[in-house]
Design a protein around this motif. Sequence first.
Motif, PDB file in Angstrom:
ATOM      1  N   SER A  32      10.231  34.379  53.004  1.00  9.53           N
ATOM      2  CA  SER A  32       9.977  35.479  54.045  1.00  9.53           C
ATOM      3  C   SER A  32      10.207  36.819  53.674  1.00  9.53           C
ATOM      4  N   LYS A  33       9.938  37.649  54.735  1.00  8.26           N
ATOM      5  CA  LYS A  33      10.602  39.194  54.326  1.00  8.26           C
ATOM      6  C   LYS A  33      11.861  39.257  54.333  1.00  8.26           C
ATOM      7  N   GLU A  59      14.046  37.011  53.271  1.00 11.17           N
ATOM      8  CA  GLU A  59      14.631  36.159  51.989  1.00 11.17           C
ATOM      9  C   GLU A  59      13.916  37.308  50.872  1.00 11.17           C
ATOM     10  N   GLY A 101       3.822  34.132  50.845  1.00 16.96           N
ATOM     11  CA  GLY A 101       4.353  33.130  51.802  1.00 16.96           C
ATOM     12  C   GLY A 101       5.165  32.384  51.436  1.00 16.96           C
TER      13      GLY A 101
END
Length: 68
Positions: free
Chosen positions: A23-24, A26, A20
């Motif tokens: 982000s996906k 990023e 976490g």
Amino acid sequence: MNPQELQALVDQYKAMADSGQISKEEHIQLLSGINIMEGINDDVEGLALKEQLNLIINAAITVASLAA
């Protein structure tokens, strides 16, 4: 950057996404950015290595894109 160093970087980015820290989106941007920062000469050996690195990067981007 050799394939082992690239794999370590890909694994580091995945761990950051899994925890976490990023982000996906990023994660995918970081993976895509590897090609930009990777300056490999376009000689025969360099092209073969670049092709191998691109396969690793593209596979990692695909996995990251499919992750929930």
